[in-house]
Design a protein around this motif. Sequence first.
Motif, short mmCIF file in Angstrom:
data_model
loop_
_atom_site.label_atom_id
_atom_site.label_comp_id
_atom_site.label_asym_id
_atom_site.label_seq_id
_atom_site.Cartn_x
_atom_site.Cartn_y
_atom_site.Cartn_z
N ARG A 32 0.83 -1.21 0.00
CA ARG A 32 0.00 0.00 0.00
C ARG A 32 0.87 1.26 0.00
O ARG A 32 0.55 2.24 -0.67
N LEU A 33 1.96 1.23 0.75
CA LEU A 33 2.87 2.37 0.83
C LEU A 33 3.44 2.69 -0.55
O LEU A 33 3.61 3.87 -0.91
N ARG A 34 3.73 1.67 -1.34
CA ARG A 34 4.31 1.85 -2.68
C ARG A 34 3.38 2.60 -3.63
O ARG A 34 3.84 3.22 -4.58
N THR A 35 2.08 2.56 -3.39
CA THR A 35 1.17 3.28 -4.28
C THR A 35 1.42 4.78 -4.21
O THR A 35 1.21 5.49 -5.19
N ARG A 36 1.85 5.25 -3.07
CA ARG A 36 2.14 6.68 -2.90
C ARG A 36 3.64 6.99 -2.99
O ARG A 36 4.03 8.06 -3.45
N TYR A 37 4.47 6.05 -2.54
CA TYR A 37 5.93 6.24 -2.51
C TYR A 37 6.59 5.03 -3.16
O TYR A 37 6.94 4.06 -2.48
N PRO A 38 6.79 5.06 -4.48
CA PRO A 38 7.30 3.88 -5.18
C PRO A 38 8.75 3.53 -4.88
O PRO A 38 9.26 2.55 -5.41
N VAL A 39 9.42 4.28 -4.02
CA VAL A 39 10.82 3.96 -3.69
C VAL A 39 10.94 2.76 -2.76
O VAL A 39 12.03 2.22 -2.60
N TYR A 40 9.83 2.34 -2.15
CA TYR A 40 9.88 1.22 -1.22
C TYR A 40 9.61 -0.10 -1.92
O TYR A 40 8.85 -0.16 -2.87
N ASP A 41 10.24 -1.14 -1.41
CA ASP A 41 10.01 -2.50 -1.90
C ASP A 41 9.71 -3.39 -0.71
O ASP A 41 10.09 -3.08 0.42
N VAL A 42 9.07 -4.52 -0.98
CA VAL A 42 8.89 -5.54 0.04
C VAL A 42 10.11 -6.45 -0.01
O VAL A 42 10.54 -6.86 -1.08
N THR A 43 10.68 -6.72 1.13
CA THR A 43 11.80 -7.65 1.22
C THR A 43 11.54 -8.59 2.38
O THR A 43 10.57 -8.42 3.13
N THR A 44 12.38 -9.58 2.54
CA THR A 44 12.16 -10.59 3.58
C THR A 44 13.35 -10.65 4.52
O THR A 44 14.50 -10.72 4.07
N VAL A 45 13.07 -10.62 5.80
CA VAL A 45 14.07 -10.91 6.82
C VAL A 45 14.02 -12.42 6.99
O VAL A 45 12.97 -12.96 7.37
N PRO A 46 15.11 -13.12 6.69
CA PRO A 46 15.07 -14.59 6.72
C PRO A 46 14.82 -15.17 8.11
O PRO A 46 15.21 -14.58 9.13
N ALA A 47 14.19 -16.34 8.13
CA ALA A 47 14.04 -17.09 9.38
C ALA A 47 15.44 -17.31 9.95
O ALA A 47 16.41 -17.45 9.22
N GLY A 48 15.53 -17.31 11.27
CA GLY A 48 16.81 -17.49 11.93
C GLY A 48 17.47 -16.17 12.29
O GLY A 48 18.23 -16.10 13.25
N THR A 49 17.18 -15.12 11.52
CA THR A 49 17.71 -13.80 11.84
C THR A 49 17.05 -13.33 13.13
O THR A 49 15.83 -13.42 13.28
N TYR A 50 17.81 -12.87 14.06
CA TYR A 50 17.31 -12.41 15.36
C TYR A 50 16.53 -13.48 16.10
O TYR A 50 15.67 -13.20 16.91
N GLY A 51 16.78 -14.75 15.77
CA GLY A 51 16.07 -15.85 16.42
C GLY A 51 14.66 -16.06 15.92
O GLY A 51 13.88 -16.80 16.53
N LEU A 52 14.31 -15.46 14.79
CA LEU A 52 12.95 -15.59 14.25
C LEU A 52 12.70 -17.01 13.75
O LEU A 52 13.53 -17.59 13.05
N ALA A 53 11.56 -17.56 14.08
CA ALA A 53 11.20 -18.91 13.61
C ALA A 53 10.82 -18.90 12.13
O ALA A 53 11.07 -19.87 11.43
N ASP A 54 10.21 -17.83 11.68
CA ASP A 54 9.72 -17.74 10.30
C ASP A 54 10.25 -16.47 9.64
O ASP A 54 10.55 -15.49 10.32
N PRO A 55 10.31 -16.46 8.31
CA PRO A 55 10.68 -15.21 7.63
C PRO A 55 9.60 -14.15 7.84
O PRO A 55 8.44 -14.48 8.08
N VAL A 56 10.01 -12.90 7.77
CA VAL A 56 9.09 -11.78 7.98
C VAL A 56 9.25 -10.79 6.82
O VAL A 56 10.36 -10.38 6.49
N SER A 57 8.12 -10.41 6.23
CA SER A 57 8.14 -9.40 5.16
C SER A 57 8.25 -8.02 5.78
O SER A 57 7.60 -7.72 6.79
N THR A 58 9.05 -7.17 5.15
CA THR A 58 9.22 -5.82 5.66
C THR A 58 9.48 -4.87 4.50
O THR A 58 9.61 -5.29 3.36
N ALA A 59 9.55 -3.60 4.82
CA ALA A 59 9.82 -2.57 3.81
C ALA A 59 11.32 -2.42 3.63
O ALA A 59 12.08 -2.56 4.59
#
Length: 171
Positions: free
Chosen positions: A73-100
């Motif tokens: 939704r943010l990209r509709t107004r500000y196209p400089v952002y992309d969705v990326t993924t923080v991989p599982a295991g990073t910071y002890g995360l069990a699952d990957p997390v989508s972020t800006a």
Amino acid sequence: MLVIAPRLLATVGLTAERDMSAVMLGLGDSVAALERDEIDAFFWSGGVPTAGVDRIAATRPVRLLDLGEETVRLRTRYPVYDVTTVPAGTYGLADPVSTASVRNVLLVTADMAPALAEPLTRAMLDRRAILAQADPAGRSIDARSAIGTQPVALHAGARAAFRAAKGLAGP
């Protein structure tokens, strides 16, 4: 984060002034405040893993909020952002997390000589492992994606370096 956080909050109908008690802290102070339970959360922007976040995740469980839908939704107004993924295991995360994400760019003046910009770009591509030692964002340097600098035009010297890195010929 002075720009990104308000934009993300507005995307979900929130403002720092109206909906929360916001304080401006740097990353180190944010981590320390979270460790002391003085704040509940913080925004940060940086390469993954980020040392301060890594440090707190080593002492207590952390959770990253999934921002995939909000970033779309943010990209509709500000196209400089992309969705990326923080991989599982990073910071002890069990699952990957989508972020800006926002691209990091090396910005030079338009009048820089291509004979200087090309070797500068080649050095960045050839030495990305050394750059990654200084900052995790260096790992994301890649000739296939770094060529995308929209809305800023790619310098002719950088274009030549990227083409050479891809095995392409021509201007």
